[in-house]
Enzyme design. Structure first.
Site, mmCIF file in Angstrom:
data_model
loop_
_atom_site.group_PDB
_atom_site.id
_atom_site.type_symbol
_atom_site.label_atom_id
_atom_site.label_comp_id
_atom_site.label_asym_id
_atom_site.label_seq_id
_atom_site.Cartn_x
_atom_site.Cartn_y
_atom_site.Cartn_z
ATOM 1 N N PHE A 1 0.819 -1.198 0.000
ATOM 2 C CA PHE A 1 0.000 0.000 0.000
ATOM 3 C C PHE A 1 0.859 1.258 0.000
ATOM 4 O O PHE A 1 0.701 2.145 0.825
ATOM 5 C CB PHE A 1 -0.988 -0.006 1.176
ATOM 6 C CG PHE A 1 -1.972 -1.130 1.095
ATOM 7 C CD1 PHE A 1 -3.119 -1.014 0.318
ATOM 8 C CD2 PHE A 1 -1.732 -2.325 1.753
ATOM 9 C CE1 PHE A 1 -4.009 -2.063 0.230
ATOM 10 C CE2 PHE A 1 -2.618 -3.379 1.671
ATOM 11 C CZ PHE A 1 -3.760 -3.254 0.896
ATOM 12 N N HIS A 2 1.787 1.294 -0.963
ATOM 13 C CA HIS A 2 2.626 2.470 -1.140
ATOM 14 C C HIS A 2 3.262 2.425 -2.532
ATOM 15 O O HIS A 2 3.179 1.425 -3.230
ATOM 16 C CB HIS A 2 3.714 2.552 -0.067
ATOM 17 C CG HIS A 2 4.710 1.440 -0.126
ATOM 18 N ND1 HIS A 2 4.540 0.250 0.558
ATOM 19 C CD2 HIS A 2 5.883 1.310 -0.795
ATOM 20 C CE1 HIS A 2 5.565 -0.547 0.320
ATOM 21 N NE2 HIS A 2 6.400 0.071 -0.504
ATOM 22 N N ALA A 3 3.849 3.538 -2.898
ATOM 23 C CA ALA A 3 4.655 3.646 -4.119
ATOM 24 C C ALA A 3 5.968 4.298 -3.720
ATOM 25 O O ALA A 3 6.099 4.847 -2.628
ATOM 26 C CB ALA A 3 3.940 4.488 -5.173
ATOM 27 N N ARG B 1 1.988 -0.493 -5.083
ATOM 28 C CA ARG B 1 2.039 -1.947 -4.947
ATOM 29 C C ARG B 1 1.320 -2.392 -3.695
ATOM 30 O O ARG B 1 1.366 -1.726 -2.659
ATOM 31 C CB ARG B 1 3.471 -2.473 -4.975
ATOM 32 C CG ARG B 1 4.323 -2.332 -3.731
ATOM 33 C CD ARG B 1 4.976 -0.999 -3.464
ATOM 34 N NE ARG B 1 5.430 -0.255 -4.594
ATOM 35 C CZ ARG B 1 6.634 -0.338 -5.152
ATOM 36 N NH1 ARG B 1 7.539 -1.120 -4.638
ATOM 37 N NH2 ARG B 1 6.940 0.395 -6.189
#
Length: 133
Positions: free
Chosen positions: A49-51, A96
């Site tokens: 839960f981040h890029a 992702r």
């Protein structure tokens, strides 16, 4: 263009067993600066839960499996990582998520840079805003 960029790692070995070699600028398309692995993830827990603004990664399940979701702000795709001979290249500015970890999953991640919290985008709305064209 597909977000899913799979990399095959040919197994080496003989009757004693198999081996996969991961090498910078060879099987991995960048210099490796950091290696970490995720394991012991509880059933029903999702991760990621981040890029990253400027970071490339290759992820491979060395054992078990998990479902990877990649999102570039316009398209969202998913793939199962379920083989020690298959990795996925994750480019910068790609959101992702990792879901559905098997009990025995060990997810190995190779990164192009050292850890830097300022490189993370952890808010999906902010990520969507930054990926607008």
């Amino acid at each position: 263009m597909s977000l899913i960029q799979l990399i095959s790692f040919p197994p080496l070995g003989d009757d004693r067993g198999s081996l996969v070699a991961l090498e910078s600028q060879q099987s991995i398309p960048f210099d490796i600066k950091r290696v970490y692995y995720i394991f012991g993830t509880q059933q029903g827990v999702a991760r990621g839960f981040h890029a990253h603004k400027q970071l490339k990664q290759v992820a491979v399940c060395v054992t078990g499996r998990c479902r990877m979701v990649l999102d570039d702000g316009k398209h969202r795709e998913e793939v199962w990582l379920d083989s020690a001979t298959k990795g996925i290249l994750i480019e910068d500015m790609v959101w992702r998520e990792m879901h559905d970890f098997s009990e025995d999953c060990v997810l190995l991640v190779l990164a192009s840079k050292h850890y830097d919290e300022s490189d993370y985008i952890r808010d999906y709305a902010e990520f969507k805003e930054k990926t607008k064209s």
